[in-house]
Design a protein around this motif. Structure first.
Motif: not given
Length: 119
Positions: A96-119
């Motif tokens: 997940c990420a957040l930015k405070k200016i629409v045209v800028a890069k993302y300022d803040f990031w989360g640590q992430g969560t794993q998603v695994t999809v098996s066939s």
């Protein structure tokens, strides 16, 4: 500083569904956009979806259009990613990420969560 915490990842079979959540805290005033990105093993991080905090307009990567839905709850400072019809190619760490200016890069990031999809 803003802090982002993701949750909701897990392992599912192809065709299944998951809903990710991202709770923002700290200095979230003036949040412009929140987004989801993912990184598969051995690949670069890629954009998945984003939503404007004011107005709620959304944007999606072509690979997830029609399958994923991003939404937000302003009162909870939380953004969601509903993922349906999951495919093995959706496997990765979702950030997940957040930015405070629409045209800028993302300022803040989360640590992430794993998603695994098996066939």
């Amino acid at each position: 500083q803003a802090q982002l915490v993701e949750s909701g990842g897990g392992s599912v079979q192809a065709g299944g569904s998951l809903r990710l959540s991202c709770a923002a805290s700290g200095r979230t005033v003036s949040t412009a956009v929140m987004g989801w990105f993912r990184q598969a093993p051995g690949k670069e991080r890629e954009f998945v979806a984003s939503i404007r905090w004011s107005g709620g307009s959304t944007s999606y990567a072509d690979s997830v259009k029609g399958r994923f839905t991003i939404s937000r709850d302003n009162s909870k400072n939380t953004v969601y990613l509903q993922m349906n019809s999951l495919e093995p190619e959706d496997t990765g760490v979702y950030y997940c990420a957040l930015k405070k200016i629409v045209v800028a890069k993302y300022d803040f990031w989360g640590q992430g969560t794993q998603v695994t999809v098996s066939s």
